[in-house]
Design a protein around this motif. Structure first.
Motif, PDB file in Angstrom:
ATOM      1  N   HIS A 269       0.802  -1.222   0.000  1.00  0.00           N
ATOM      2  CA  HIS A 269       0.000   0.000   0.000  1.00  0.00           C
ATOM      3  C   HIS A 269       0.837   1.276   0.000  1.00  0.00           C
ATOM      4  O   HIS A 269       0.423   2.296  -0.574  1.00  0.00           O
ATOM      5  CB  HIS A 269      -0.931   0.011   1.223  1.00  0.00           C
ATOM      6  CG  HIS A 269      -1.972  -1.055   1.206  1.00  0.00           C
ATOM      7  ND1 HIS A 269      -2.821  -1.252   0.142  1.00  0.00           N
ATOM      8  CD2 HIS A 269      -2.307  -2.013   2.124  1.00  0.00           C
ATOM      9  CE1 HIS A 269      -3.635  -2.266   0.403  1.00  0.00           C
ATOM     10  NE2 HIS A 269      -3.333  -2.749   1.591  1.00  0.00           N
ATOM     11  N   ASN A 270       2.008   1.249   0.632  1.00  0.00           N
ATOM     12  CA  ASN A 270       2.780   2.477   0.813  1.00  0.00           C
ATOM     13  C   ASN A 270       3.973   2.615  -0.126  1.00  0.00           C
ATOM     14  O   ASN A 270       4.421   3.738  -0.372  1.00  0.00           O
ATOM     15  CB  ASN A 270       3.262   2.578   2.258  1.00  0.00           C
ATOM     16  CG  ASN A 270       2.125   2.787   3.233  1.00  0.00           C
ATOM     17  OD1 ASN A 270       1.642   3.896   3.415  1.00  0.00           O
ATOM     18  ND2 ASN A 270       1.674   1.695   3.857  1.00  0.00           N
ATOM     19  N   SER A 271       4.485   1.483  -0.630  1.00  0.00           N
ATOM     20  CA  SER A 271       5.632   1.557  -1.542  1.00  0.00           C
ATOM     21  C   SER A 271       5.396   0.832  -2.851  1.00  0.00           C
ATOM     22  O   SER A 271       6.289   0.764  -3.694  1.00  0.00           O
ATOM     23  CB  SER A 271       6.885   0.994  -0.858  1.00  0.00           C
ATOM     24  OG  SER A 271       7.294   1.828   0.194  1.00  0.00           O
ATOM     25  N   ARG A 272       4.205   0.275  -3.019  1.00  0.00           N
ATOM     26  CA  ARG A 272       3.837  -0.428  -4.259  1.00  0.00           C
ATOM     27  C   ARG A 272       4.780  -1.581  -4.568  1.00  0.00           C
ATOM     28  O   ARG A 272       5.085  -1.857  -5.722  1.00  0.00           O
ATOM     29  CB  ARG A 272       3.793   0.543  -5.453  1.00  0.00           C
ATOM     30  CG  ARG A 272       2.968   1.807  -5.236  1.00  0.00           C
ATOM     31  CD  ARG A 272       1.507   1.507  -4.882  1.00  0.00           C
ATOM     32  NE  ARG A 272       0.717   2.738  -4.824  1.00  0.00           N
ATOM     33  CZ  ARG A 272       0.468   3.401  -3.698  1.00  0.00           C
ATOM     34  NH1 ARG A 272       0.962   2.969  -2.564  1.00  0.00           N
ATOM     35  NH2 ARG A 272      -0.275   4.490  -3.716  1.00  0.00           N
ATOM     36  N   LEU A 273       5.240  -2.264  -3.520  1.00  0.00           N
ATOM     37  CA  LEU A 273       6.136  -3.404  -3.674  1.00  0.00           C
ATOM     38  C   LEU A 273       5.502  -4.656  -3.111  1.00  0.00           C
ATOM     39  O   LEU A 273       4.901  -4.620  -2.025  1.00  0.00           O
ATOM     40  CB  LEU A 273       7.463  -3.166  -2.947  1.00  0.00           C
ATOM     41  CG  LEU A 273       8.432  -2.146  -3.523  1.00  0.00           C
ATOM     42  CD1 LEU A 273       9.658  -2.038  -2.617  1.00  0.00           C
ATOM     43  CD2 LEU A 273       8.848  -2.514  -4.939  1.00  0.00           C
ATOM     44  N   VAL A 274       5.630  -5.758  -3.841  1.00  0.00           N
ATOM     45  CA  VAL A 274       5.197  -7.057  -3.336  1.00  0.00           C
ATOM     46  C   VAL A 274       6.423  -7.768  -2.776  1.00  0.00           C
ATOM     47  O   VAL A 274       7.349  -8.105  -3.519  1.00  0.00           O
ATOM     48  CB  VAL A 274       4.549  -7.912  -4.438  1.00  0.00           C
ATOM     49  CG1 VAL A 274       4.237  -9.305  -3.910  1.00  0.00           C
ATOM     50  CG2 VAL A 274       3.276  -7.237  -4.941  1.00  0.00           C
ATOM     51  N   ALA A 275       6.437  -7.967  -1.476  1.00  0.00           N
ATOM     52  CA  ALA A 275       7.541  -8.645  -0.803  1.00  0.00           C
ATOM     53  C   ALA A 275       7.012  -9.884  -0.105  1.00  0.00           C
ATOM     54  O   ALA A 275       5.922  -9.864   0.474  1.00  0.00           O
ATOM     55  CB  ALA A 275       8.202  -7.724   0.218  1.00  0.00           C
ATOM     56  N   GLU A 276       7.764 -10.955  -0.166  1.00  0.00           N
ATOM     57  CA  GLU A 276       7.403 -12.130   0.621  1.00  0.00           C
ATOM     58  C   GLU A 276       7.709 -11.829   2.088  1.00  0.00           C
ATOM     59  O   GLU A 276       8.452 -10.874   2.397  1.00  0.00           O
ATOM     60  CB  GLU A 276       8.184 -13.347   0.143  1.00  0.00           C
ATOM     61  CG  GLU A 276       9.691 -13.256   0.274  1.00  0.00           C
ATOM     62  CD  GLU A 276      10.374 -14.406  -0.443  1.00  0.00           C
ATOM     63  OE1 GLU A 276      10.413 -15.490   0.146  1.00  0.00           O
ATOM     64  OE2 GLU A 276      10.857 -14.201  -1.580  1.00  0.00           O
ATOM     65  N   PRO A 277       7.140 -12.594   3.020  1.00  0.00           N
ATOM     66  CA  PRO A 277       7.404 -12.315   4.438  1.00  0.00           C
ATOM     67  C   PRO A 277       8.886 -12.227   4.779  1.00  0.00           C
ATOM     68  O   PRO A 277       9.299 -11.352   5.547  1.00  0.00           O
ATOM     69  CB  PRO A 277       6.717 -13.486   5.148  1.00  0.00           C
ATOM     70  CG  PRO A 277       5.563 -13.825   4.252  1.00  0.00           C
ATOM     71  CD  PRO A 277       6.106 -13.647   2.861  1.00  0.00           C
ATOM     72  N   SER A 278       9.712 -13.102   4.183  1.00  0.00           N
ATOM     73  CA  SER A 278      11.149 -13.062   4.465  1.00  0.00           C
ATOM     74  C   SER A 278      11.779 -11.759   4.012  1.00  0.00           C
ATOM     75  O   SER A 278      12.731 -11.269   4.627  1.00  0.00           O
ATOM     76  CB  SER A 278      11.844 -14.235   3.770  1.00  0.00           C
ATOM     77  OG  SER A 278      11.301 -15.463   4.191  1.00  0.00           O
ATOM     78  N   GLY A 279      11.266 -11.197   2.927  1.00  0.00           N
ATOM     79  CA  GLY A 279      11.806  -9.942   2.425  1.00  0.00           C
ATOM     80  C   GLY A 279      11.286  -8.730   3.154  1.00  0.00           C
ATOM     81  O   GLY A 279      11.891  -7.652   3.095  1.00  0.00           O
ATOM     82  N   ALA A 280      10.161  -8.883   3.845  1.00  0.00           N
ATOM     83  CA  ALA A 280       9.524  -7.750   4.525  1.00  0.00           C
ATOM     84  C   ALA A 280       9.994  -7.569   5.965  1.00  0.00           C
ATOM     85  O   ALA A 280       9.601  -6.595   6.613  1.00  0.00           O
ATOM     86  CB  ALA A 280       8.002  -7.930   4.497  1.00  0.00           C
TER      87      ALA A 280
END
Length: 318
Positions: A269-280
């Motif tokens: 929502h805030n950076s328009r990036l799809v990250a997996e849980p490990s990446g987040a």
């Protein structure tokens, strides 16, 4: 034991350039003024994760007469895709061993690059890979316990240092330790005043415990580490990666499962990036533990974005 050097990482950068995206640093307008934040979006790599750097470098360093015999790897998913992708680029066969808990999206992506995939119980993945390597005469490319892999991952840190030389804090996900080892080598060599801080799930906080004790912990079984939603952060550091961490890493922050789950939709929502849980996890640390971080310019490495669509939908709905 030889540790990776900044010269190793510079040489790796030249070798991986044909296959690796130089990811930008994305400023976050929603960050604190006293801790401005940039994201290093490794989820934008061709295989959706930073692992392509180490895998491609390790294959590039093999003599051609060895590489042509093929490679074997074991992985929780992202290294699997990276080795399969690199092997396809070099035109050599790849056999990949993954845990039977690996997300289907990662298995399918690995097979899409032409690799032969074996699924086994998580505790057997390394032994099966070593058996297949011996049986077939192929080279084993481990996910983190290798100087060429670490040097390749270190190109993430090299790019950060070049693009933001006055960085004060670099947040890096921690699992087996290959990424943070390489990043720490580069950052400490080029930005000596910066701090390198690892982030791992509280349900797999073996690296934090090991650093506190000054030796690798033996109290975290694979079953314990498998509890976290961050499936890419369930490994434990090797002697090689722990040696790098003990010398170069300034600390580790452990984040809760709730923090990790909330960070995934936050990034969407805030950076328009799809990250997996490990990446987040690095963003989870920034959002929930920022008072524990030094003030000043901060970079959070978003290490990957390979997650099942069903899980993404679930996290977005929470």
């Amino acid at each position: 034991m030889r540790l990776v050097t900044i010269s190793d990482i510079r040489a790796a950068a030249a070798l991986v350039a044909p296959a690796v995206l130089r990811t930008p640093l994305l400023p976050c307008p929603w960050a604190d003024d006293d801790r401005p934040l940039w994201l290093k979006p490794e989820n934008l790599q061709p295989v959706g994760a930073f692992k392509i750097r180490g895998a491609f470098h390790a294959l590039a360093r093999l003599p051609e007469e060895v590489r042509v015999l093929g490679v074997v790897a074991y992985s929780s998913g992202n290294h699997a895709q990276a080795v399969a992708y690199a092997a396809k680029r070099f035109g050599v066969p790849a056999v990949i061993v993954v845990p039977d808990t690996t997300p289907r999206v990662k298995i399918d992506a690995t097979r899409s690059h032409g690799a032969e995939v074996h699924t086994v119980p998580v505790a057997e993945r390394e032994s099966r890979a070593r058996y297949l390597s011996h049986q077939r005469g192929s080279t084993l490319i481990p996910p983190f316990d290798h100087v060429d892999v670490i040097a390749g991952q270190g190109t993430v840190g090299l790019e950060i240092a070049e693009d933001l030389p006055d960085v004060r804090t670099v947040l890096v996900p921690v699992s087996g330790g290959g990424l943070i080892s390489g990043v720490a080598v580069a950052i400490k060599a080029l930005c000596p005043d910066a701090r390198v801080i690892g982030v791992e799930p509280a349900l797999a906080a073996d690296a934090a415990e090991s650093l506190r004790a000054g030796r690798r912990s033996s109290s975290w079984s694979p079953a314990l580490r498998a509890r976290t939603i961050a499936d890419g952060l369930r490994a434990e550091p090797s002697e090689l990666t722990f040696a790098h961490m003990r010398e170069l890493v300034d600390g580790i922050v452990a984040v809760s499962e709730a923090d990790i789950r909330a960070a995934v939709p936050w990034l969407v929502h805030n950076s328009r990036l799809v990250a997996e849980p490990s990446g987040a996890v690095t963003v989870a640390a920034y959002l929930n533990h920022r008072d524990e971080l030094p003030p000043g310019r901060t970079v959070a490495v978003v290490s990957g974005g390979n997650l099942d669509p069903a899980l993404l939908s679930e996290l977005l709905a929470e």
